[in-house]
Structure formats: C-alpha cells, structure tokens
Design a protein around this motif. Structure first.
Motif, mmCIF file in Angstrom:
data_model
loop_
_atom_site.group_PDB
_atom_site.id
_atom_site.type_symbol
_atom_site.label_atom_id
_atom_site.label_comp_id
_atom_site.label_asym_id
_atom_site.label_seq_id
_atom_site.Cartn_x
_atom_site.Cartn_y
_atom_site.Cartn_z
ATOM 1 N N VAL A 18 0.869 -1.177 0.000
ATOM 2 C CA VAL A 18 0.000 0.000 0.000
ATOM 3 C C VAL A 18 0.906 1.228 0.000
ATOM 4 O O VAL A 18 1.802 1.349 0.841
ATOM 5 C CB VAL A 18 -0.937 0.043 1.225
ATOM 6 N N HIS A 19 0.670 2.120 -0.951
ATOM 7 C CA HIS A 19 1.484 3.338 -1.073
ATOM 8 C C HIS A 19 1.011 4.382 -0.056
ATOM 9 O O HIS A 19 -0.104 4.334 0.441
ATOM 10 C CB HIS A 19 1.343 3.878 -2.508
ATOM 11 N N HIS A 20 1.893 5.344 0.220
ATOM 12 C CA HIS A 20 1.592 6.508 1.077
ATOM 13 C C HIS A 20 1.389 6.131 2.542
ATOM 14 O O HIS A 20 0.457 6.586 3.186
ATOM 15 C CB HIS A 20 0.383 7.293 0.545
ATOM 16 N N PHE A 21 2.284 5.282 3.045
ATOM 17 C CA PHE A 21 2.370 5.073 4.490
ATOM 18 C C PHE A 21 3.734 5.574 4.945
ATOM 19 O O PHE A 21 4.761 5.073 4.505
ATOM 20 C CB PHE A 21 2.201 3.593 4.851
ATOM 21 N N GLN A 22 3.719 6.579 5.806
ATOM 22 C CA GLN A 22 4.976 7.152 6.276
ATOM 23 C C GLN A 22 5.556 6.285 7.394
ATOM 24 O O GLN A 22 4.817 5.613 8.122
ATOM 25 C CB GLN A 22 4.757 8.583 6.761
ATOM 26 N N PRO A 23 6.884 6.317 7.543
ATOM 27 C CA PRO A 23 7.522 5.468 8.556
ATOM 28 C C PRO A 23 6.911 5.596 9.957
ATOM 29 O O PRO A 23 6.734 4.587 10.646
ATOM 30 C CB PRO A 23 8.980 5.956 8.532
ATOM 31 N N GLN A 24 6.567 6.806 10.366
ATOM 32 C CA GLN A 24 6.018 6.957 11.725
ATOM 33 C C GLN A 24 4.685 6.216 11.882
ATOM 34 O O GLN A 24 4.374 5.699 12.951
ATOM 35 C CB GLN A 24 5.844 8.443 12.065
ATOM 36 N N GLU A 25 3.893 6.183 10.814
ATOM 37 C CA GLU A 25 2.628 5.442 10.866
ATOM 38 C C GLU A 25 2.903 3.944 10.954
ATOM 39 O O GLU A 25 2.191 3.209 11.641
ATOM 40 C CB GLU A 25 1.798 5.720 9.606
ATOM 41 N N LEU A 26 3.926 3.491 10.250
ATOM 42 C CA LEU A 26 4.272 2.067 10.269
ATOM 43 C C LEU A 26 4.601 1.598 11.678
ATOM 44 O O LEU A 26 4.211 0.513 12.086
ATOM 45 C CB LEU A 26 5.483 1.805 9.365
ATOM 46 N N LEU A 27 5.316 2.442 12.422
ATOM 47 C CA LEU A 27 5.693 2.070 13.783
ATOM 48 C C LEU A 27 4.462 1.797 14.629
ATOM 49 O O LEU A 27 4.468 0.920 15.492
ATOM 50 C CB LEU A 27 6.504 3.205 14.429
ATOM 51 N N LYS A 28 3.390 2.571 14.365
ATOM 52 C CA LYS A 28 2.156 2.400 15.149
ATOM 53 C C LYS A 28 1.436 1.107 14.775
ATOM 54 O O LYS A 28 0.950 0.383 15.634
ATOM 55 C CB LYS A 28 1.211 3.583 14.896
ATOM 56 N N ILE A 29 1.335 0.831 13.480
ATOM 57 C CA ILE A 29 0.487 -0.294 13.070
ATOM 58 C C ILE A 29 1.222 -1.635 13.032
ATOM 59 O O ILE A 29 0.593 -2.681 13.109
ATOM 60 C CB ILE A 29 -0.185 -0.041 11.694
ATOM 61 N N TRP A 30 2.546 -1.621 12.946
ATOM 62 C CA TRP A 30 3.272 -2.877 12.714
ATOM 63 C C TRP A 30 3.080 -3.904 13.831
ATOM 64 O O TRP A 30 2.814 -5.090 13.534
ATOM 65 C CB TRP A 30 4.757 -2.607 12.457
ATOM 66 N N PRO A 31 3.197 -3.523 15.115
ATOM 67 C CA PRO A 31 2.992 -4.538 16.164
ATOM 68 C C PRO A 31 1.586 -5.155 16.079
ATOM 69 O O PRO A 31 1.420 -6.370 16.249
ATOM 70 C CB PRO A 31 3.158 -3.742 17.467
ATOM 71 N N HIS A 32 0.606 -4.331 15.775
ATOM 72 C CA HIS A 32 -0.781 -4.803 15.636
ATOM 73 C C HIS A 32 -0.895 -5.736 14.430
ATOM 74 O O HIS A 32 -1.571 -6.762 14.483
ATOM 75 C CB HIS A 32 -1.702 -3.582 15.477
ATOM 76 N N PHE A 33 -0.213 -5.389 13.343
ATOM 77 C CA PHE A 33 -0.286 -6.195 12.120
ATOM 78 C C PHE A 33 0.311 -7.589 12.335
ATOM 79 O O PHE A 33 -0.117 -8.555 11.702
ATOM 80 C CB PHE A 33 0.425 -5.483 10.964
ATOM 81 N N GLN A 34 1.285 -7.698 13.237
ATOM 82 C CA GLN A 34 1.903 -9.007 13.484
ATOM 83 C C GLN A 34 0.878 -10.028 13.981
ATOM 84 O O GLN A 34 1.033 -11.228 13.769
ATOM 85 C CB GLN A 34 3.057 -8.879 14.482
ATOM 86 N N GLU A 35 -0.177 -9.530 14.652
ATOM 87 C CA GLU A 35 -1.220 -10.437 15.150
ATOM 88 C C GLU A 35 -2.034 -11.035 13.980
ATOM 89 O O GLU A 35 -2.689 -12.067 14.155
ATOM 90 C CB GLU A 35 -2.192 -9.674 16.058
ATOM 91 N N ALA A 36 -2.003 -10.386 12.841
ATOM 92 C CA ALA A 36 -2.800 -10.844 11.694
ATOM 93 C C ALA A 36 -2.434 -12.260 11.287
ATOM 94 O O ALA A 36 -3.268 -13.031 10.822
ATOM 95 C CB ALA A 36 -2.626 -9.897 10.508
ATOM 96 N N LYS A 37 -1.158 -12.611 11.481
ATOM 97 C CA LYS A 37 -0.700 -13.949 11.081
ATOM 98 C C LYS A 37 -1.476 -15.034 11.829
ATOM 99 O O LYS A 37 -1.681 -16.128 11.311
ATOM 100 C CB LYS A 37 0.799 -14.068 11.341
ATOM 101 N N VAL A 38 -1.869 -14.719 13.045
ATOM 102 C CA VAL A 38 -2.615 -15.684 13.860
ATOM 103 C C VAL A 38 -4.116 -15.492 13.695
ATOM 104 O O VAL A 38 -4.889 -16.458 13.567
ATOM 105 C CB VAL A 38 -2.238 -15.502 15.352
ATOM 106 N N MET A 39 -4.545 -14.226 13.659
ATOM 107 C CA MET A 39 -5.971 -13.906 13.741
ATOM 108 C C MET A 39 -6.721 -14.067 12.426
ATOM 109 O O MET A 39 -7.889 -14.404 12.420
ATOM 110 C CB MET A 39 -6.154 -12.443 14.192
ATOM 111 N N CYS A 40 -6.079 -13.736 11.323
ATOM 112 C CA CYS A 40 -6.823 -13.625 10.053
ATOM 113 C C CYS A 40 -6.703 -14.918 9.249
ATOM 114 O O CYS A 40 -5.623 -15.502 9.156
ATOM 115 C CB CYS A 40 -6.285 -12.455 9.225
ATOM 116 N N HIS A 41 -7.788 -15.323 8.660
ATOM 117 C CA HIS A 41 -7.754 -16.529 7.831
ATOM 118 C C HIS A 41 -6.984 -16.220 6.550
ATOM 119 O O HIS A 41 -7.226 -15.219 5.904
ATOM 120 C CB HIS A 41 -9.179 -16.985 7.498
ATOM 121 N N ARG A 42 -6.092 -17.113 6.180
ATOM 122 C CA ARG A 42 -5.279 -16.861 4.984
ATOM 123 C C ARG A 42 -6.091 -17.129 3.737
ATOM 124 O O ARG A 42 -6.882 -18.040 3.721
ATOM 125 C CB ARG A 42 -4.042 -17.732 5.020
#
Length: 279
Positions: A255-279
C-alpha cells in the motif's frame, strides 16, 4: 546533447558505499532494494524494524539494501553520518550521482547493477519506495512459490503515455521520449522481478536512451528485451493509500503513502494478523 531532465547514463558511477560480500556466504531468496534519500536516517531505522526486517518471513532468506545517491547540497555534511550508519548496519549502497527526483532511474539501475555483480544467484528482487506498507510474507506465499524466469509483477500500467506539461512533476519532454505511449510497466512504489532480469535490465540500459521516469524506463527495458509484465490480482499492489485494517492488509502486498512513523504504530498490531486472520 543531453536534455537537462535526462539522467546522465551510461556513466562510470562509482560506489561510495558498497556491500560487495553480502551474498558470498548466502544465497538470498529475495533481495529487497529500498529507495531512500541520504538524510532519511529515521525512515531507514523504521523500515529495518518493520517490513524491511530481514527475519520478517520465517524460513525465507531476505537481504535488505537501501539505495542512496549524494545529496545535491548537503552531500559532504551527510558523508560521515551515512558512513557511520553503514558501519552499523551494512545495508546501504551509494553511488556518486546526485540524489534528485529525476535521477531515480539511476538508483534503480544501481540496484540492478549491484544484484548483477554481487548477488547473481538470488531468486527474486523487490524494489520498494520508503513510503509504503509492505507485506513480504504474503508476497512470498502468494506469488513466489515456484522459481520463475523473465518475471515481473506489480501494479501494471498499460496504454499510458508521457505527461507533456511542465506543470507536472512527471513531465517528460519529446526530446527525452518521443513516443506517445510507454510499453506496459509496473508502478514504481513497489514491484518484484525474478533476479535473472536484473543483469538483463542493467545490460540493455547501457544502450537505451534513459528517461527520467524510473518505472516507465524499466518497462522500456523489458520491451527492448522482449519480456512482458505479469498482471497481479486487483488490489494486491495499491498505488493509492487505503486505511489500515489488519485482516485486509494481511492479503495485500503493498500500500502506497504510508509514512515510517505510521508504520511504527500499526506494525505490532499487524503481526497479530498472522494468527488472527484466515489466509
């Protein structure tokens, strides 16, 4: 004579910072080339901690490199800062061209040159801008399961042409590129190619007139090589920003237009996706 907007090429650019031995003891599955500006130390650090982390995909050997040129004004001042960062992380390559928007093509060609000369046995190469969200796990699982040759995919532009108005950042005059349309190409914020294409693109670029639109120029190189681009499913490579949603992003590559500071906020939350979201 060369038009002022046309990047000077071919030219014997020298590596000011290089990591020639990175692939001596390993054969990366994916070489990740991240385009950044010389002064963007903070952005590089965020990318190292988030999607550019070399251990982000378990069991997959990823090699990350940042591509930089020389700052047109503060080059000498930034020299020692970059050298220190390079000594710490060993993931920066720099050549002696000016780091400007119109020279982005030179950055990509530097990356292709590096892969050709120093990591020819890699399987894939991904080029990404620093202002993206990238999901390398999904990319590898969904698109790179089998070895491929002459392969490139991303967000494919077809039947587009140069913008002829000087009002645009993407202005390309006829003296640089006379045709009304570009060959199909993958949008610059993020695309992936089989590593066998790196030396071919680098080689053919030595004999083609280089243009100041990096992604379009890669398409021109592929066209000259007789290689097509492979379309990707709609919405997997996003040229526009879409708001973060964990399970939706787990099924996207970029996804384009994500600044590094925003990534820091969402990345730990996104790591849960591997477990939570159906592939």
């Amino acid at each position: 004579t060369r038009h002022p907007l046309q990047p000077p090429y071919p030219h014997p650019y020298r590596f000011l910072l290089n990591e020639p031995h990175k692939c001596r003891d390993r054969t990366p599955f994916l070489v990740l080339l991240v385009v950044t500006e010389p002064g963007d130390t903070v952005g590089r650090n965020v990318i190292r901690q988030t999607w550019g982390n070399e251990s982000s995909v378990p069991g997959v050997s990823i090699l990350r490199l940042f591509l930089v040129g020389v700052h047109p004004v503060f080059g000498p001042a930034l020299r020692s800062v970059l050298e220190e960062e390079s000594l710490l992380h060993h993931d920066i390559i720099q050549q002696d061209f000016f780091d400007t928007y119109n020279n982005l093509t030179l950055k990509t060609l530097m990356g292709m040159e590096w892969v050709s000369k120093h990591c020819p046995n890699a399987s894939y190469v991904m080029k990404a801008d620093r202002d993206v969200f990238l999901n390398l796990g999904y990319l590898v699982r969904r698109f790179l399961t089998k070895p491929k040759k002459n392969f490139m995919t991303g967000y494919v532009y077809r039947n587009t042409g140069p913008l002829r108005s000087k009002a645009y950042k993407w202005y390309v005059p006829r003296e640089i590129y006379p045709n009304n349309t570009y060959p199909p190409y993958c949008g610059g914020p993020g695309y992936v190619l089989s590593a066998d294409l790196a030396p071919k693109i680098y080689g053919v670029a030595q004999i083609l007139p280089v243009i100041n639109m990096e992604d379009s120029f890669v398409g021109i190189c592929l066209h000259a090589l007789g290689v097509g681009v492979t379309g990707s499913p709609w919405g997997v490579f996003n040229m526009y920003r879409i708001e973060y949603e964990k399970c939706r992003f787990s099924r996207l590559v970029m996804v384009h237009h994500f600044q590094p500071q925003e990534l820091l906020k969402i990345w730990p939350h996104f790591q849960e996706a591997k477990v939570m979201c159906h592939r």
